[in-house]
Enzyme design. Structure first.
Site, PDB file in Angstrom:
ATOM      1  N   HIS A 246      -9.307   1.651   0.091  1.00 12.03           N
ATOM      2  CA  HIS A 246      -9.181   2.306   1.380  1.00 12.03           C
ATOM      3  C   HIS A 246     -10.532   2.093   2.055  1.00 12.03           C
ATOM      4  O   HIS A 246     -11.566   2.491   1.510  1.00 12.03           O
ATOM      5  CB  HIS A 246      -8.940   3.793   1.199  1.00 12.03           C
ATOM      6  CG  HIS A 246      -7.556   4.135   0.744  1.00 12.03           C
ATOM      7  ND1 HIS A 246      -7.070   3.742  -0.467  1.00 12.03           N
ATOM      8  CD2 HIS A 246      -6.573   4.841   1.364  1.00 12.03           C
ATOM      9  CE1 HIS A 246      -5.820   4.195  -0.572  1.00 12.03           C
ATOM     10  NE2 HIS A 246      -5.500   4.857   0.513  1.00 12.03           N
TER      11      HIS A 246
ATOM     12  N   GLN B 208      -9.709   9.406  -4.846  1.00 11.88           N
ATOM     13  CA  GLN B 208      -9.395  10.064  -3.566  1.00 11.88           C
ATOM     14  C   GLN B 208     -10.547  10.935  -3.033  1.00 11.88           C
ATOM     15  O   GLN B 208     -10.795  10.979  -1.841  1.00 11.88           O
ATOM     16  CB  GLN B 208      -8.142  10.939  -3.737  1.00 11.88           C
ATOM     17  CG  GLN B 208      -7.801  11.846  -2.567  1.00 11.88           C
ATOM     18  CD  GLN B 208      -7.145  11.115  -1.409  1.00 11.88           C
ATOM     19  OE1 GLN B 208      -5.988  10.735  -1.471  1.00 11.88           O
ATOM     20  NE2 GLN B 208      -7.895  10.905  -0.331  1.00 11.88           N
TER      21      GLN B 208
ATOM     22  N   ASP C 153       2.398   3.221   2.890  1.00 15.96           N
ATOM     23  CA  ASP C 153       1.356   4.225   2.635  1.00 15.96           C
ATOM     24  C   ASP C 153       1.944   5.554   2.154  1.00 15.96           C
ATOM     25  O   ASP C 153       1.646   6.002   1.058  1.00 15.96           O
ATOM     26  CB  ASP C 153       0.478   4.425   3.877  1.00 15.96           C
ATOM     27  CG  ASP C 153      -0.878   5.059   3.564  1.00 15.96           C
ATOM     28  OD1 ASP C 153      -1.171   5.292   2.377  1.00 15.96           O
ATOM     29  OD2 ASP C 153      -1.643   5.308   4.506  1.00 15.96           O
TER      30      ASP C 153
ATOM     31  N   GLU D 191     -11.187   3.938   7.011  1.00 18.74           N
ATOM     32  CA  GLU D 191     -10.014   4.621   7.583  1.00 18.74           C
ATOM     33  C   GLU D 191     -10.513   5.751   8.470  1.00 18.74           C
ATOM     34  O   GLU D 191     -10.451   6.930   8.122  1.00 18.74           O
ATOM     35  CB  GLU D 191      -9.080   5.157   6.483  1.00 18.74           C
ATOM     36  CG  GLU D 191      -7.756   5.668   7.075  1.00 18.74           C
ATOM     37  CD  GLU D 191      -6.813   6.275   6.051  1.00 18.74           C
ATOM     38  OE1 GLU D 191      -7.197   6.374   4.868  1.00 18.74           O
ATOM     39  OE2 GLU D 191      -5.691   6.675   6.426  1.00 18.74           O
TER      40      GLU D 191
ATOM     41  N   HIS E  31       0.837  -1.215   0.000  1.00 14.83           N
ATOM     42  CA  HIS E  31       0.000   0.000   0.000  1.00 14.83           C
ATOM     43  C   HIS E  31       0.864   1.255   0.000  1.00 14.83           C
ATOM     44  O   HIS E  31       1.521   1.585   0.986  1.00 14.83           O
ATOM     45  CB  HIS E  31      -0.927   0.008   1.224  1.00 14.83           C
ATOM     46  CG  HIS E  31      -1.945   1.107   1.169  1.00 14.83           C
ATOM     47  ND1 HIS E  31      -3.288   0.864   0.985  1.00 14.83           N
ATOM     48  CD2 HIS E  31      -1.816   2.447   1.241  1.00 14.83           C
ATOM     49  CE1 HIS E  31      -3.945   2.021   0.962  1.00 14.83           C
ATOM     50  NE2 HIS E  31      -3.066   3.003   1.118  1.00 14.83           N
TER      51      HIS E  31
ATOM     52  N   HIS F  62       1.408   5.459  -2.046  1.00 16.41           N
ATOM     53  CA  HIS F  62       0.887   6.545  -2.901  1.00 16.41           C
ATOM     54  C   HIS F  62       2.072   7.196  -3.608  1.00 16.41           C
ATOM     55  O   HIS F  62       2.641   8.176  -3.122  1.00 16.41           O
ATOM     56  CB  HIS F  62       0.118   7.572  -2.065  1.00 16.41           C
ATOM     57  CG  HIS F  62      -1.133   7.028  -1.477  1.00 16.41           C
ATOM     58  ND1 HIS F  62      -2.359   7.165  -2.092  1.00 16.41           N
ATOM     59  CD2 HIS F  62      -1.341   6.279  -0.368  1.00 16.41           C
ATOM     60  CE1 HIS F  62      -3.282   6.546  -1.361  1.00 16.41           C
ATOM     61  NE2 HIS F  62      -2.688   6.003  -0.309  1.00 16.41           N
TER      62      HIS F  62
HETATM   63 ZN   LIG Z   1      -3.487   5.022   1.342  1.00 16.83          ZN
END
Ligand SMILES: [Zn+2]
Length: 447
Positions: free
Chosen positions: A226, A168, A325, A229, A73, A75
């Site tokens: 995701h 997102q 992440d 979270e 995971h 970005h």
């Molecule tokens: Zn993430």
């Protein structure tokens, strides 16, 4: 570590490389690994003395040899952008999302590619040779998608980059998100992403999970969302994700990332939920560095840790990986592509301090994410790719304790990175000249 290039031989059994005297993550010691044409051709004890010939020998002197680290995971479109256009003052998830929204219009493809390639250099040096990266598809220009597709191709000889189409700003909350997600998949993005807890309502979140799972099922794609979270104990999107996975026959192809609400859920409900996740074959990806810093922000004391229930899920037979992440981005200003740092934090946050639990944390940054990504030819068996790292440690526990130097990083049988072991020169009368921090007794396999 002794290398010997002077023993080139000709013959039918000639190998390209023989790694001798390795320790393996499962505790085996004195193992030799023979490599031919980029793959593991033989693995076992005393290969060196068996008449097997090799062009190059490396005696690793009992150091740990493992398949490479895998980050389930990440970005990569946001990495190394820390401070652009400003820093996250509150350090919260929501300010991070706002800040990323400010940065997006300023992104250029060139800068995205340059930052991603720099991160991949760091990754290689850290023995991290496979990364699943989410890529934001809410900008109609899909600049980041184009940039990371280019990067995926460029790094392919040395790093497996898997891309997830990530809405997102919310699949239903952001006007063109679903259309953009479908465009991104058509352009070659590998996996379907989502963010149900960021939709406007719980019902919209559940609807986004249904739409995305059906879209992925129709195209035979993997899903990695995701999911939950938040610290909201009533966030239930993982239940919905498990339900649709089961309904659509997608077992083994779906992962829920973060799942932090599970930390705060009622114990009775979790006792029902974990078997459902297991039954649906949904994997879980925790992100310890980020979960411990972003969750619990509305708490006074005691403050919740926020990371999902890692040991409980492992005990229930659910595949659990740790992801990095973020590295130097709007959400997190630290990090250096070091999956041992991730495992170290996960181990502490989850109180996984037994010898077996610590080895499980090592598996959560190696074999477990490799399974979740569906990596082919990963592992320490004959026929697997000769993708290996030699660590300055005797075993998996010591590797985590020291965040051990990656002495050699090998891809398809070729050394692609080398690091010096960490040693300090002492200037103390009557004390040794050098300290290494390595364990003086190799009794780490107790318990
Ligand atoms: Zn993430």
């Amino acid at each position: 570590m002794a290398t010997d290039r002077g023993r080139a031989h000709k013959g039918k059994q000639a190998m390209d490389l023989l790694i001798c005297n390795a320790s393996l993550p499962d505790g085996q010691q004195g193992i030799d690994i023979a490599i031919k044409e980029g793959k593991i051709a033989a693995i076992g004890t005393a290969l060196q003395g068996s008449g097997l010939l090799a062009a190059q020998h490396i005696d690793v002197g009992g150091d740990l040899v493992t398949p490479p680290f895998v980050d389930a995971h990440f970005h990569m479109d946001a990495t190394l952008s820390h401070g652009m256009p400003r820093v996250n003052a509150s350090g919260t998830l929501l300010e991070g999302i706002t800040l990323w929204g400010e940065l997006k219009p300023l992104l250029t493809q060139e800068a995205l590619v340059e930052r991603a390639l720099q991160y991949c250099d760091w990754a290689v040096a850290r023995g991290l040779l496979a990364i699943r990266s989410h890529v934001d598809i809410c900008d109609d220009r899909l600049l980041a998608v184009e940039a990371l597709l280019h990067v995926r191709q460029q790094v392919a000889p040395y790093l497996d980059l898997q891309l997830v189409a990530f809405p997102q700003d919310g699949l239903l909350r952001s006007p063109n998100a679903f259309a953009n997600l479908q465009r991104a998949i058509a352009m070659g993005v590998d996996v379907v992403g989502g963010i149900p807890h960021f939709e406007r309502t719980m019902a919209d979140g559940a609807e986004s999970v249904r739409l995305l799972c059906e879209f992925a099922a129709q195209r035979g794609l993997q899903v990695d969302m995701h999911c939950d979270e938040s610290d909201d104990p009533l966030s239930r999107h993982i239940e919905t994700l498990a339900y649709h996975t089961q309904r659509l026959g997608m077992q083994g192809r779906v992962a829920g990332s973060h799942l932090t609400s599970m930390h705060s859920m009622d114990n009775y409900y979790v006792s029902k939920l974990l078997p459902l996740i297991r039954e649906a074959g949904v994997a879980a990806i925790a992100n310890p560095l980020i979960n411990i810093t972003l969750q619990g922000r509305h708490d006074s004391y005691p403050k919740r840790r926020g990371m999902t229930r890692v040991p409980e899920m492992m005990a229930a037979g659910i595949d659990v990986a740790f992801g990095h992440d973020c590295v130097m981005d709007p959400w997190y200003s630290l990090g250096s592509a070091d999956m041992l740092e991730v495992a170290h934090m996960g181990l502490h946050v989850a109180q996984m301090t037994s010898q077996q639990a610590m080895r499980d944390c090592f598996a959560a940054v190696t074999t477990s994410p490799a399974r979740i990504l569906g990596l082919q030819g990963y592992g320490l068996a004959v026929g697997c790719y000769a993708d290996l790292i030699v660590l300055d440690a005797a075993d998996a526990v010591e590797a985590i304790r020291l965040r051990a130097a990656r002495r050699l990083v090998i891809r398809r049988g070729k050394i692609i990175s080398e690091s010096a072991p960490v040693r300090s020169r002492l200037r103390l009368p009557g004390r040794p000249d050098e300290v290494s921090f390595r364990s003086v007794c190799a009794a780490d396999n107790i318990g």
